[in-house]
Design a protein around this motif. Structure first.
Motif, PDB file in Angstrom:
ATOM      1  N   HIS A 104       0.823  -1.217   0.000  1.00 32.35           N
ATOM      2  CA  HIS A 104       0.000   0.000   0.000  1.00 32.35           C
ATOM      3  C   HIS A 104       0.851   1.258   0.000  1.00 32.35           C
ATOM      4  N   MET A 105       2.168   1.106  -0.172  1.00 32.16           N
ATOM      5  CA  MET A 105       3.037   2.278  -0.171  1.00 32.16           C
ATOM      6  C   MET A 105       3.803   2.329  -1.500  1.00 32.16           C
ATOM      7  N   THR A 106       4.273   3.535  -1.843  1.00 34.20           N
ATOM      8  CA  THR A 106       5.105   3.659  -3.037  1.00 34.20           C
ATOM      9  C   THR A 106       6.509   3.156  -2.709  1.00 34.20           C
ATOM     10  N   ALA A 107       7.350   3.076  -3.753  1.00 36.45           N
ATOM     11  CA  ALA A 107       8.731   2.646  -3.541  1.00 36.45           C
ATOM     12  C   ALA A 107       9.410   3.560  -2.520  1.00 36.45           C
ATOM     13  N   ALA A 108       9.224   4.867  -2.684  1.00 35.00           N
ATOM     14  CA  ALA A 108       9.874   5.810  -1.774  1.00 35.00           C
ATOM     15  C   ALA A 108       9.332   5.663  -0.352  1.00 35.00           C
ATOM     16  N   GLU A 109       8.020   5.440  -0.224  1.00 31.17           N
ATOM     17  CA  GLU A 109       7.440   5.283   1.117  1.00 31.17           C
ATOM     18  C   GLU A 109       7.977   4.030   1.798  1.00 31.17           C
ATOM     19  N   ASN A 110       8.172   2.969   0.987  1.00 27.80           N
ATOM     20  CA  ASN A 110       8.765   1.757   1.541  1.00 27.80           C
ATOM     21  C   ASN A 110      10.156   2.038   2.088  1.00 27.80           C
ATOM     22  N   VAL A 111      10.945   2.767   1.303  1.00 29.18           N
ATOM     23  CA  VAL A 111      12.324   3.035   1.723  1.00 29.18           C
ATOM     24  C   VAL A 111      12.335   3.986   2.921  1.00 29.18           C
ATOM     25  N   ALA A 112      11.348   4.893   2.968  1.00 34.97           N
ATOM     26  CA  ALA A 112      11.311   5.856   4.071  1.00 34.97           C
ATOM     27  C   ALA A 112      10.826   5.215   5.371  1.00 34.97           C
ATOM     28  N   PHE A 113      10.141   4.072   5.265  1.00 32.11           N
ATOM     29  CA  PHE A 113       9.510   3.463   6.446  1.00 32.11           C
ATOM     30  C   PHE A 113      10.478   3.257   7.627  1.00 32.11           C
ATOM     31  N   PRO A 114      11.633   2.599   7.398  1.00 30.23           N
ATOM     32  CA  PRO A 114      12.530   2.408   8.544  1.00 30.23           C
ATOM     33  C   PRO A 114      13.042   3.726   9.121  1.00 30.23           C
ATOM     34  N   LEU A 115      13.187   4.739   8.285  1.00 28.65           N
ATOM     35  CA  LEU A 115      13.663   6.026   8.799  1.00 28.65           C
ATOM     36  C   LEU A 115      12.611   6.656   9.698  1.00 28.65           C
ATOM     37  N   LYS A 116      11.336   6.555   9.268  1.00 28.37           N
ATOM     38  CA  LYS A 116      10.259   7.107  10.090  1.00 28.37           C
ATOM     39  C   LYS A 116      10.153   6.341  11.405  1.00 28.37           C
ATOM     40  N   MET A 117      10.233   4.990  11.311  1.00 24.91           N
ATOM     41  CA  MET A 117      10.100   4.169  12.514  1.00 24.91           C
ATOM     42  C   MET A 117      11.247   4.437  13.484  1.00 24.91           C
ATOM     43  N   ARG A 118      12.403   4.744  12.932  1.00 20.06           N
ATOM     44  CA  ARG A 118      13.561   4.993  13.796  1.00 20.06           C
ATOM     45  C   ARG A 118      13.719   6.468  14.121  1.00 20.06           C
ATOM     46  N   ARG A 119      12.685   7.233  13.853  1.00 11.18           N
ATOM     47  CA  ARG A 119      12.606   8.646  14.225  1.00 11.18           C
ATOM     48  C   ARG A 119      13.800   9.455  13.733  1.00 11.18           C
ATOM     49  N   HIS A 120      14.119   9.279  12.451  1.00 18.17           N
ATOM     50  CA  HIS A 120      15.120  10.160  11.864  1.00 18.17           C
ATOM     51  C   HIS A 120      14.483  11.527  11.629  1.00 18.17           C
ATOM     52  N   LYS A 143       8.126   7.376  -6.918  1.00 23.32           N
ATOM     53  CA  LYS A 143       6.667   7.556  -6.865  1.00 23.32           C
ATOM     54  C   LYS A 143       5.913   6.344  -7.363  1.00 23.32           C
ATOM     55  N   ARG A 144       6.642   5.352  -7.925  1.00 26.47           N
ATOM     56  CA  ARG A 144       5.939   4.164  -8.434  1.00 26.47           C
ATOM     57  C   ARG A 144       5.355   3.348  -7.293  1.00 26.47           C
ATOM     58  N   ARG A 145       4.180   2.754  -7.583  1.00 27.23           N
ATOM     59  CA  ARG A 145       3.634   1.783  -6.639  1.00 27.23           C
ATOM     60  C   ARG A 145       4.417   0.482  -6.798  1.00 27.23           C
ATOM     61  N   GLN A 154      11.719  -4.548  -7.801  1.00 23.79           N
ATOM     62  CA  GLN A 154      11.228  -4.772  -6.444  1.00 23.79           C
ATOM     63  C   GLN A 154      12.364  -5.234  -5.538  1.00 23.79           C
ATOM     64  N   GLN A 155      13.224  -6.113  -6.082  1.00 25.94           N
ATOM     65  CA  GLN A 155      14.400  -6.552  -5.333  1.00 25.94           C
ATOM     66  C   GLN A 155      15.206  -5.360  -4.866  1.00 25.94           C
ATOM     67  N   ARG A 156      15.393  -4.412  -5.795  1.00 24.67           N
ATOM     68  CA  ARG A 156      16.235  -3.248  -5.497  1.00 24.67           C
ATOM     69  C   ARG A 156      15.585  -2.381  -4.429  1.00 24.67           C
ATOM     70  N   VAL A 157      14.255  -2.235  -4.488  1.00 25.54           N
ATOM     71  CA  VAL A 157      13.574  -1.461  -3.442  1.00 25.54           C
ATOM     72  C   VAL A 157      13.788  -2.128  -2.088  1.00 25.54           C
ATOM     73  N   ALA A 158      13.665  -3.460  -2.082  1.00 27.94           N
ATOM     74  CA  ALA A 158      13.831  -4.188  -0.819  1.00 27.94           C
ATOM     75  C   ALA A 158      15.239  -3.993  -0.262  1.00 27.94           C
ATOM     76  N   ILE A 159      16.225  -3.968  -1.147  1.00 27.28           N
ATOM     77  CA  ILE A 159      17.611  -3.767  -0.687  1.00 27.28           C
ATOM     78  C   ILE A 159      17.766  -2.353  -0.129  1.00 27.28           C
ATOM     79  N   ALA A 160      17.245  -1.365  -0.894  1.00 24.85           N
ATOM     80  CA  ALA A 160      17.365   0.019  -0.434  1.00 24.85           C
ATOM     81  C   ALA A 160      16.699   0.192   0.929  1.00 24.85           C
ATOM     82  N   ARG A 161      15.520  -0.453   1.096  1.00 21.21           N
ATOM     83  CA  ARG A 161      14.789  -0.313   2.353  1.00 21.21           C
ATOM     84  C   ARG A 161      15.582  -0.921   3.512  1.00 21.21           C
ATOM     85  N   ALA A 162      16.280  -2.032   3.232  1.00 24.38           N
ATOM     86  CA  ALA A 162      17.024  -2.707   4.298  1.00 24.38           C
ATOM     87  C   ALA A 162      18.305  -1.957   4.648  1.00 24.38           C
TER      88      ALA A 162
END
Lengths: 379, 314
Positions: A104-120, A143-145, A154-162
């Motif tokens: 339910h999130m865009t690629a950027a939102e996925n990557v931003a998720f850990p930063l938000k959770m870790r209160r950057h 901005k892509r879903r 998708q692999q690359r998004v997962a790597i960036a997010r991690a």
């Protein structure tokens, strides 16, 4: 594997290693998923845990991530014991088998998720996200879903997010298993490039021996919940610690027989009545005379020719009949029946079939190999 | 060339004969029409429904002549005027709408953790228990269940007897608004859980592991991952619970004791007590209209796809 040398305090070795696994076991009901696993991984290294399914490799990874607790033993990350630390408080980036991107999130939102959770700091997040998307070569795709991206993207998004929150440790749980071969090989090199670029300590889990050899600095081979060998890829391939490792990595022929002679490293086996020379393999005890043993011989170490002429320097020379010749593109695989060895079937690679004579089923051939290329393991 | 007949199982031969007969009755050239033929029963059913609605619409435009107890010949909007202006009807409508809203919210709050536990638990024994506990009430009809509550909550009921033991004088637990809402929530819970569970099954557990490895504690993981991804289930369950509550008859009648009528009770009274078919029809149509508008609004806000339970999320 290697215990700390006597006299060196435990703390010090644990601190030097980015990840330290000490005698870790995991029991599910009456199944021993992992048995007394120990290894130390220095900072910045790329380790692959390689093993067949059910070998306990994923369980070991999940314990390092904190999703499962070890039944016994301790895990240290950055020198600190992590027994009491829940997954969300461990600084570990993980790429999951099915990627586990948030649909339910865009690629950027996925990557931003850990930063938000870790209160950057919220102001720095977009810039960081873009930088990591660039790193995985997805600049401008933010901005892509998720479902608008290809499998590789998708692999690359997962790597960036991690990686975006700069974890101490990156864990890869067979994320490439579902990709087709070409994309998988491309992503293996990509993992390697990113890992070298960031210098992040990485533990990868896979059952793909090629992937392990290509990407890793170190390979841990597991089977039946136990670590069989930890070594650099070259050593894992060239000097397997035991018959399992020899069999699991590469295409290996096994010749079984009883030991008829031992002198230092050199061992002679009687296989089907024929004397075959090899060397003691692995770290286990050298088999004694009269004991059953198996000689492991890689398919590419056997030379094949129409006659035995030219094999004069080789310790082992036999003749046989081609049963099947399989064309695999870059090589031909011959299956050769050898009556002298009790009818054993040897697989032989010819990597330069264009300049050699090619054989077909029914052809008589001579096979030869060096004693140093055949490792003999106790049965 | 005639292979021995015994080689064919009897079932195959029966099927062959059936196929031949079907071929005669419905030649291949008609096959394009087959899907439409299969639609026919559904169309017939809906047709009957529409016809009924038209009849009700016709009745709603006639008033009851109280001296002759006959419906008026000419059309008038008087019934609608009465329904929208008379205090009794607006009270009932307000009570039903407000009650349904409360019941929906409370039911979803209860159903969410229930279905989450049912979907995520590792223990198959617990999952079976939760499923049985969910389905058992289905075997007990709504009316019987409402009577059950009378026995438990009545002035001489179990709850009051228990309270009496500790010296509390009997409290009136029944025949009020909370009692009706309580009964409705209890009745709706299985529907909500059954609609939520598939939506939750569609959320891979790995997503929650991922959220946790990325630094989310369970509250954040719930808020940012589980809740948004359960939205289709929540919308579907909410819609079902709301419409079922809004149109419920038995629970307001029994647990409300006539003092807490919902719209369906008012309609029943018009048809069978005052025999004012026109007014009953008017209330029925208004109920259908309110329900349809609400469903339409939900579809507009969340998209019609939200009810496609968990399947394709595109």
């Amino acid at each position: 594997m290697s215990a700390a040398p006597a006299g060196v305090p435990q703390q010090e070795t644990a601190a030097a290693a980015a990840v330290s696994v000490k005698r870790v076991s995991k029991v599910f009901g009456d199944v021993h998923a992992v048995r007394e696993a120990s290894f130390d991984l220095p900072k910045g290294r790329f380790l692959t845990i390689l093993g067949p399914s059910g070998s306990g490799k994923t369980t070991l990874l999940r314990m390092i991530a904190g999703f499962d607790a070890p039944t016994e033993g301790d895990i240290y990350i950055g020198g600190q014991p992590v027994k009491a630390v829940p997954p969300h408080k461990r600084a570990i980036g993980m790429v999951f088998q099915k990627l586990a991107l948030f649909p339910h999130m865009t690629a950027a939102e996925n990557v931003a998720f850990p930063l938000k959770m870790r209160r950057h700091d919220a102001r720095t997040i977009p810039e960081k996200v873009e930088r990591y998307l660039e790193l995985v070569r997805l600049g401008g795709y933010g901005k892509r879903r998720i479902d608008e991206l290809s499998g590789g993207q998708q692999q690359r998004v997962a790597i960036a997010r991690a990686l975006v929150f700069e974890p101490d440790l990156l864990l890869l749980d067979e994320p490439l298993a579902a990709l087709d071969r070409k994309l998988r090989e491309e992503m293996q090199l990509e993992f390697r490039r990113i890992q070298k670029e960031l210098g992040v300590t990485t533990i990868n889990v896979t059952h793909d021996q090629r992937e392990a050899l290509v990407v890793s600095d170190e390979i841990v081979v597991m089977d039946g919940g136990e670590i069989q060998q930890m070594a650099q890829p070259v050593h894992t391939y060239r000097t397997p610690a035991n018959a399992f490792v020899a069999n699991f990595i590469g295409v290996t022929n096994f010749l079984e027989g009883s030991v008829v002679e031992t002198s230092n490293e050199a061992i002679a086996l009687s296989v089907g009545g024929m004397r075959v020379k090899g060397v003691a393999g692995g770290t286990a005890k050298v088999p004694a005379q009269g004991e059953l043993a198996a000689g492991a011989l890689r398919a590419e170490q056997i030379r094949i020719a129409p006659t035995v002429q030219g094999f004069s320097g080789l310790a082992n020379v036999v003749s046989g009949e081609v049963r099947d010749a399989i064309f695999e593109g870059e090589r031909i695989v011959y299956e050769v029946v050898v009556p002298e060895l009790g009818g054993a079937v040897l697989r032989v690679f010819d990597h330069d079939a264009e300049s050699h004579q090619q054989f077909g089923p029914g052809d008589s051939v001579a096979l030869g190999w060096n004693a140093k290329d055949m490792y003999i393991f106790k049965k | 060339m005639r292979p021995s007949r015994a080689a064919y199982p009897i079932r195959w031969r029966v099927m062959d004969i059936l196929e031949q007969v079907a071929g005669k009755l419905w030649p291949r050239s008609f096959s394009a029409g087959l899907p439409y033929l299969m639609l026919l029963p559904a169309l017939l059913l809906v047709g009957v429904l529409v016809w009924g609605l038209v009849e009700i619409g016709d009745s709603s435009l006639r008033t009851l002549d109280t001296s002759t107890f006959l419906m008026s010949e000419n059309y008038t909007l008087a019934n609608y005027q009465r329904a929208l202006s008379e205090r009794f009807f607006t009270t009932v409508a307000g009570r039903s709408l407000m009650g349904s809203l409360i019941v929906t919210v409370v039911t979803l709050i209860f159903a969410f953790p229930y279905s989450y536990l049912m979907v995520r638990t590792q223990s198959s024994a617990l999952r079976k228990f939760l499923l049985v506990a969910l389905f058992l009430p289905f075997f007990i009809g709504q009316v019987v269940r409402a009577y059950g509550w009378l026995i438990i909550l009545g002035n001489q009921g179990m709850v009051n007897e228990a309270l009496g033991l500790v010296g509390v004088t009997p409290i009136r637990l029944l025949y009020n608004y909370p009692a009706v809402l309580f009964g409705l929530v209890q009745y709706m819970l299985p529907f909500a859980v059954l609609m939520l569970a598939p939506a939750m099954t569609a959320i891979p557990a790995e997503l929650e592991s991922a959220a946790s490895s990325l630094g989310a504690n369970w509250i954040s993981s719930f808020r940012h991952i589980v809740l948004p991804l359960s939205k289709p289930g929540l919308v579907g369950a909410g819609l079902v619970v709301f419409t079922l509550s809004l149109t419920d008859f038995a629970i307001p009648a029994i647990l409300g004791g006539g003092s807490q009528d919902f719209i369906a009770n008012a309609i029943y009274d018009q048809f069978f007590r005052t025999s004012d078919q026109g007014m009953g029809a008017t209330l029925s149509l208004l109920l259908v209209a309110v329900g349809s508008i609400l469903v339409g609004l939900v579809f507009m806000v969340f998209g019609a796809g939200t009810l496609a339970m968990g399947g394709d999320r595109k």
